[in-house]
Design a protein around this motif. Structure first.
Motif, mmCIF file in Angstrom:
data_model
loop_
_atom_site.group_PDB
_atom_site.id
_atom_site.type_symbol
_atom_site.label_atom_id
_atom_site.label_comp_id
_atom_site.label_asym_id
_atom_site.label_seq_id
_atom_site.Cartn_x
_atom_site.Cartn_y
_atom_site.Cartn_z
ATOM 1 N N TYR A 77 -3.018 -6.267 21.828
ATOM 2 C CA TYR A 77 -4.284 -5.422 21.921
ATOM 3 C C TYR A 77 -4.203 -4.511 23.170
ATOM 4 O O TYR A 77 -3.035 -4.582 24.065
ATOM 5 C CB TYR A 77 -5.229 -6.402 21.954
ATOM 6 C CG TYR A 77 -5.269 -7.290 23.038
ATOM 7 C CD1 TYR A 77 -6.213 -7.022 24.525
ATOM 8 C CD2 TYR A 77 -4.385 -8.523 23.223
ATOM 9 C CE1 TYR A 77 -6.036 -7.529 25.624
ATOM 10 C CE2 TYR A 77 -4.414 -9.289 24.487
ATOM 11 C CZ TYR A 77 -5.297 -8.954 25.445
ATOM 12 O OH TYR A 77 -4.959 -9.788 26.730
ATOM 13 N N TYR A 78 -5.043 -3.649 23.356
ATOM 14 C CA TYR A 78 -4.780 -2.781 24.563
ATOM 15 C C TYR A 78 -5.180 -3.453 25.795
ATOM 16 O O TYR A 78 -4.577 -3.833 26.674
ATOM 17 C CB TYR A 78 -5.666 -1.463 24.109
ATOM 18 C CG TYR A 78 -5.512 -0.384 25.060
ATOM 19 C CD1 TYR A 78 -4.378 0.134 25.503
ATOM 20 C CD2 TYR A 78 -6.594 0.327 25.673
ATOM 21 C CE1 TYR A 78 -4.201 1.095 26.505
ATOM 22 C CE2 TYR A 78 -6.457 1.510 26.394
ATOM 23 C CZ TYR A 78 -5.094 1.841 26.953
ATOM 24 O OH TYR A 78 -4.802 2.616 27.899
ATOM 25 N N LYS A 107 3.548 3.431 23.483
ATOM 26 C CA LYS A 107 4.738 3.451 24.393
ATOM 27 C C LYS A 107 5.805 2.725 23.358
ATOM 28 O O LYS A 107 5.532 1.480 23.124
ATOM 29 C CB LYS A 107 4.452 2.897 25.442
ATOM 30 C CG LYS A 107 3.364 3.501 26.441
ATOM 31 C CD LYS A 107 3.687 4.859 26.531
ATOM 32 C CE LYS A 107 2.609 5.337 27.687
ATOM 33 N NZ LYS A 107 2.545 6.797 27.780
ATOM 34 N N GLU A 108 6.776 3.184 23.252
ATOM 35 C CA GLU A 108 7.920 2.523 22.361
ATOM 36 C C GLU A 108 8.234 1.170 23.207
ATOM 37 O O GLU A 108 8.507 0.184 22.353
ATOM 38 C CB GLU A 108 8.983 3.596 21.974
ATOM 39 C CG GLU A 108 9.977 2.884 21.293
ATOM 40 C CD GLU A 108 11.180 4.024 20.760
ATOM 41 O OE1 GLU A 108 12.009 3.454 20.190
ATOM 42 O OE2 GLU A 108 11.098 5.136 21.387
ATOM 43 N N PHE A 153 -2.979 10.279 16.857
ATOM 44 C CA PHE A 153 -1.873 10.098 16.057
ATOM 45 C C PHE A 153 -0.812 9.101 16.726
ATOM 46 O O PHE A 153 0.058 8.204 16.186
ATOM 47 C CB PHE A 153 -1.021 11.469 16.030
ATOM 48 C CG PHE A 153 -1.384 11.980 14.590
ATOM 49 C CD1 PHE A 153 -0.560 12.017 13.443
ATOM 50 C CD2 PHE A 153 -2.841 12.625 14.128
ATOM 51 C CE1 PHE A 153 -0.915 12.580 12.279
ATOM 52 C CE2 PHE A 153 -2.988 13.160 13.180
ATOM 53 C CZ PHE A 153 -2.113 12.872 11.959
ATOM 54 N N GLU A 154 -0.644 9.088 18.168
ATOM 55 C CA GLU A 154 -0.023 8.502 18.976
ATOM 56 C C GLU A 154 -0.329 6.871 18.658
ATOM 57 O O GLU A 154 0.523 6.023 18.632
ATOM 58 C CB GLU A 154 -0.111 8.638 20.486
ATOM 59 C CG GLU A 154 0.624 9.876 21.041
ATOM 60 C CD GLU A 154 0.534 10.092 22.419
ATOM 61 O OE1 GLU A 154 1.435 10.663 23.142
ATOM 62 O OE2 GLU A 154 -0.506 9.604 23.074
ATOM 63 N N THR A 155 -1.642 6.330 18.519
ATOM 64 C CA THR A 155 -2.345 5.356 18.472
ATOM 65 C C THR A 155 -1.935 4.943 16.965
ATOM 66 O O THR A 155 -1.392 3.728 16.716
ATOM 67 C CB THR A 155 -3.458 5.020 18.738
ATOM 68 O OG1 THR A 155 -3.690 5.574 20.121
ATOM 69 C CG2 THR A 155 -4.030 3.783 18.695
ATOM 70 N N ASN A 156 -2.566 5.492 15.889
ATOM 71 C CA ASN A 156 -2.402 5.176 14.533
ATOM 72 C C ASN A 156 -1.272 5.229 13.927
ATOM 73 O O ASN A 156 -1.038 4.506 12.768
ATOM 74 C CB ASN A 156 -3.542 5.946 13.972
ATOM 75 C CG ASN A 156 -4.908 5.648 14.478
ATOM 76 O OD1 ASN A 156 -5.087 5.128 15.593
ATOM 77 N ND2 ASN A 156 -5.922 6.532 14.068
ATOM 78 N N ALA A 160 2.090 2.327 14.915
ATOM 79 C CA ALA A 160 2.451 1.697 13.729
ATOM 80 C C ALA A 160 4.229 1.754 13.591
ATOM 81 O O ALA A 160 4.809 0.865 13.178
ATOM 82 C CB ALA A 160 1.984 2.342 12.444
ATOM 83 N N PHE A 161 4.882 2.939 13.746
ATOM 84 C CA PHE A 161 5.909 3.380 13.671
ATOM 85 C C PHE A 161 6.813 2.430 14.532
ATOM 86 O O PHE A 161 7.811 1.705 14.289
ATOM 87 C CB PHE A 161 6.310 4.711 13.780
ATOM 88 C CG PHE A 161 7.890 4.924 13.873
ATOM 89 C CD1 PHE A 161 8.716 4.869 12.721
ATOM 90 C CD2 PHE A 161 8.395 5.411 15.044
ATOM 91 C CE1 PHE A 161 10.085 5.389 12.685
ATOM 92 C CE2 PHE A 161 9.968 5.441 15.239
ATOM 93 C CZ PHE A 161 10.607 5.371 14.049
#
Length: 290
Positions: A77-78, A107-108, A153-156, A160-161
């Motif tokens: 979670y954040y 963040k990867e 997009f970074e979050t969703n 996910a990626f």
């Protein structure tokens, strides 16, 4: 408060409500995450699940039900620490272990850390639920800030990626990955241009990944919720919209997280052994073609 009243937003004064901590204390009706009538049968006994966005809403309901079915749970979670601690208590009430991992999935490096901590704690990973998401709603494209579009997009999508890329090497034959997409990915959303687009990207990612992993015996599926009462709703929409949220469905009501969670159990268990690349639509009766 009867069951029908529990499923709708309400103007009941705060002191008369059974409220929850953290971000949910700002909601004027708590999401329902734990259906008392549910009867577990050990479908996920001794499995380990990592759930992103598991502190509240849909993620909390999934974590609770997975624990009932015998799984241990790691929650990413954040920064909603009070919500996460509440969810951990609910998981541990069921006799399961729960690991809380706060951080930023955009963040990867954090995604790698989250998977490593899960493996260090439990020694394995059987189920990945990619559920974390954000939404910043605007009525017109001119109102969509570029930085908000990137954040969504970074979050969703990127989140996910990242978490999936790190998790896959630890999965084995019989493991499962479940993505939370949205009915918006199929029908669009007028005031959610970036959100609907990101969820459509998650859908394409899920279907493509299922083709990559099927030869390894790893199944990849998704849940597509309709309007569900979660903290994301009052956080991203004006009160005027929130008050009628969900009434556009054939059932004419908002759904609750507890109504989605059994679908995640199905996709994580052997009951869905002949399913991969598929999406279950839990949306109040809306017919979705896709």
């Amino acid at each position: 408060m009867d069951q029908d009243q529990q499923r709708y937003p309400t103007d009941t004064p705060p002191e008369q409500q059974n409220r929850l901590p953290g971000i949910e204390e700002d909601m004027y009706l708590r999401p329902q995450f734990d259906r008392a009538e549910y009867r577990a049968s050990g479908k996920l006994k001794d499995k380990v699940a990592l759930i992103t966005g598991g502190d509240s809403g849909i993620g909390r309901a999934v974590a609770s039900l997975y624990a009932k079915e015998g799984a241990h749970v790691a929650i990413v979670y954040y920064d909603e620490h009070r919500d996460a601690e509440f969810t951990k208590e609910e998981v541990e009430k069921e006799g399961a272990e729960c690991l809380l991992i706060p951080g930023d999935l955009r963040k990867e490096a954090f995604a790698k850390e989250a998977v490593q901590k899960t493996i260090e704690k439990f020694g394995k990973l059987d189920i990945l639920v990619s559920n974390a998401a954000t939404a910043i709603l605007k009525d017109q494209i001119e109102d969509v800030h570029c930085e908000d579009f990137v954040t969504t997009f970074e979050t969703n999508v990127f989140g996910a990626f990242y978490i999936t890329k790190e998790a896959v090497p630890h999965l084995k034959e019989g493991s499962t990955i479940i993505f939370t997409t949205s009915d918006s990915a199929y029908k669009g959303q007028k005031n959610g241009l970036d959100y609907a687009s990101s969820k459509a990207a998650v859908l394409g990612f899920m279907r493509s990944l299922s083709l990559q992993l099927v030869d390894r015996g790893i199944r990849v599926n998704g849940i597509s919720p309709g309007p569900i009462w979660t903290p994301l709703i009052p956080a991203s929409q004006p009160r005027s919209t929130v008050d009628t949220f969900g009434q556009e469905t054939p059932m004419k009501r908002v759904g609750q997280p507890e109504e989605l969670a059994p679908g995640y159990v199905l996709l994580a268990s052997d009951d869905s052994s002949y399913m991969s690349g598929q999406v279950i639509h839990i949306n109040g009766g809306m017919v979705v073609n896709g």
